[in-house]
Write a protein that holds these residues in place. Structure first.
Motif, PDB file in Angstrom:
ATOM      1  N   ARG A 125      59.816  19.851  67.317  1.00 26.50           N
ATOM      2  CA  ARG A 125      61.147  19.383  66.935  1.00 26.50           C
ATOM      3  C   ARG A 125      62.067  19.322  68.161  1.00 26.50           C
ATOM      4  N   ALA A 126      62.012  20.341  69.007  1.00 24.76           N
ATOM      5  CA  ALA A 126      62.853  20.371  70.211  1.00 24.76           C
ATOM      6  C   ALA A 126      62.484  19.233  71.167  1.00 24.76           C
ATOM      7  N   LEU A 127      61.182  18.979  71.337  1.00 22.45           N
ATOM      8  CA  LEU A 127      60.752  17.882  72.200  1.00 22.45           C
ATOM      9  C   LEU A 127      61.228  16.539  71.641  1.00 22.45           C
ATOM     10  N   THR A 128      61.109  16.359  70.347  1.00 21.77           N
ATOM     11  CA  THR A 128      61.561  15.117  69.715  1.00 21.77           C
ATOM     12  C   THR A 128      63.063  14.952  69.887  1.00 21.77           C
ATOM     13  N   ASN A 129      63.823  16.006  69.625  1.00 25.48           N
ATOM     14  CA  ASN A 129      65.289  15.940  69.763  1.00 25.48           C
ATOM     15  C   ASN A 129      65.714  15.639  71.197  1.00 25.48           C
ATOM     16  N   ALA A 130      64.923  16.105  72.161  1.00 26.07           N
ATOM     17  CA  ALA A 130      65.245  15.863  73.578  1.00 26.07           C
ATOM     18  C   ALA A 130      64.714  14.517  74.063  1.00 26.07           C
ATOM     19  N   GLY A 131      63.956  13.826  73.225  1.00 25.49           N
ATOM     20  CA  GLY A 131      63.401  12.530  73.624  1.00 25.49           C
ATOM     21  C   GLY A 131      62.264  12.650  74.620  1.00 25.49           C
ATOM     22  N   ILE A 132      61.564  13.775  74.612  1.00 25.51           N
ATOM     23  CA  ILE A 132      60.468  14.000  75.558  1.00 25.51           C
ATOM     24  C   ILE A 132      59.148  13.632  74.899  1.00 25.51           C
ATOM     25  N   GLU A 133      58.387  12.769  75.585  1.00 25.59           N
ATOM     26  CA  GLU A 133      57.073  12.366  75.083  1.00 25.59           C
ATOM     27  C   GLU A 133      56.006  12.779  76.087  1.00 25.59           C
ATOM     28  N   ASP A 134      54.805  12.997  75.608  1.00 26.81           N
ATOM     29  CA  ASP A 134      53.653  13.314  76.467  1.00 26.81           C
ATOM     30  C   ASP A 134      53.893  14.537  77.341  1.00 26.81           C
ATOM     31  N   PHE A 135      54.514  15.571  76.806  1.00 24.28           N
ATOM     32  CA  PHE A 135      54.788  16.783  77.584  1.00 24.28           C
ATOM     33  C   PHE A 135      53.558  17.678  77.618  1.00 24.28           C
ATOM     34  N   ARG A 136      53.287  18.239  78.807  1.00 22.40           N
ATOM     35  CA  ARG A 136      52.270  19.273  78.972  1.00 22.40           C
ATOM     36  C   ARG A 136      52.909  20.408  79.769  1.00 22.40           C
ATOM     37  N   PHE A 137      52.630  21.653  79.404  1.00 20.61           N
ATOM     38  CA  PHE A 137      53.216  22.784  80.118  1.00 20.61           C
ATOM     39  C   PHE A 137      52.859  22.741  81.603  1.00 20.61           C
ATOM     40  N   HIS A 138      51.673  22.249  81.907  1.00 19.02           N
ATOM     41  CA  HIS A 138      51.243  22.180  83.303  1.00 19.02           C
ATOM     42  C   HIS A 138      52.187  21.303  84.129  1.00 19.02           C
ATOM     43  N   ASP A 139      52.848  20.351  83.480  1.00 22.21           N
ATOM     44  CA  ASP A 139      53.810  19.490  84.190  1.00 22.21           C
ATOM     45  C   ASP A 139      54.919  20.313  84.844  1.00 22.21           C
ATOM     46  N   LEU A 140      55.218  21.477  84.279  1.00 29.65           N
ATOM     47  CA  LEU A 140      56.275  22.322  84.841  1.00 29.65           C
ATOM     48  C   LEU A 140      55.910  22.821  86.241  1.00 29.65           C
ATOM     49  N   ARG A 141      54.614  23.009  86.515  1.00 33.38           N
ATOM     50  CA  ARG A 141      54.192  23.402  87.867  1.00 33.38           C
ATOM     51  C   ARG A 141      54.487  22.283  88.856  1.00 33.38           C
ATOM     52  N   HIS A 142      54.231  21.042  88.446  1.00 33.99           N
ATOM     53  CA  HIS A 142      54.528  19.895  89.314  1.00 33.99           C
ATOM     54  C   HIS A 142      56.033  19.803  89.567  1.00 33.99           C
ATOM     55  N   THR A 143      56.823  19.980  88.512  1.00 33.36           N
ATOM     56  CA  THR A 143      58.281  19.915  88.646  1.00 33.36           C
ATOM     57  C   THR A 143      58.780  21.008  89.587  1.00 33.36           C
ATOM     58  N   ALA A 144      58.277  22.227  89.408  1.00 37.17           N
ATOM     59  CA  ALA A 144      58.706  23.344  90.262  1.00 37.17           C
ATOM     60  C   ALA A 144      58.347  23.077  91.723  1.00 37.17           C
ATOM     61  N   ALA A 145      57.126  22.625  91.974  1.00 35.75           N
ATOM     62  CA  ALA A 145      56.709  22.349  93.356  1.00 35.75           C
ATOM     63  C   ALA A 145      57.567  21.255  93.969  1.00 35.75           C
TER      64      ALA A 145
END
Length: 135
Positions: A52-72
């Motif tokens: 629900r939170a992802l839908t409300n934020a308009g985020i599609e195709d999210f993977r937790f691993h993506d957060l490592r890429h964002t942090a780096a």
């Protein structure tokens, strides 16, 4: 995190709990829920709220691993230090870290603008060398 968790109310043996929003009758394998009481998160309840939170934020195709890429990417962008990002991510090979730290066109434009600025370190050093030769 330790201080936050240690100061949580000790109403349930679980660390991650939620405040019940409405009273619900008992279901198979689950006791009655009472509004305002704290109960442990279930995997299904957490996933429902997460989707629900992802839908409300308009985020599609999210993977937790993506957060490592964002942090780096953010570490390299703010510090210019790929070795710091490597250490943060725990990579033994800097080439792996380089795949995580993404460069976007705005980064390149900013770097190129800085390189051509009269105040860039290279420009300042060249001007200083020119002044020494003239003296």
């Amino acid at each position: 995190m330790v201080a936050i968790i240690a100061n949580r109310p000790k109403v349930a043996p679980q660390v991650f709990t939620y405040d019940c929003r409405r009273t619900a009758p008992p279901r198979a394998g689950r006791p009655k829920r009472i509004k305002g009481q704290r109960y442990p998160f279930s995997k299904q309840g957490w996933m429902r709220d997460w989707r629900r939170a992802l839908t409300n934020a308009g985020i599609e195709d999210f993977r937790f691993h993506d957060l490592r890429h964002t942090a780096a990417t953010r570490v390299v962008r703010s510090s210019g230090n790929l070795k710091a990002a490597q250490r943060m991510l725990g990579h033994t090979d800097i080439a792996t870290t380089a795949r995580y730290a993404h460069v976007i066109e705005d980064d390149l434009r900013r770097i190129m603008d800085a390189a051509h600025s009269p105040n860039s370190p290279r420009q300042v050093n060249e001007a200083t060398d020119e002044n020494r030769r003239k003296a």
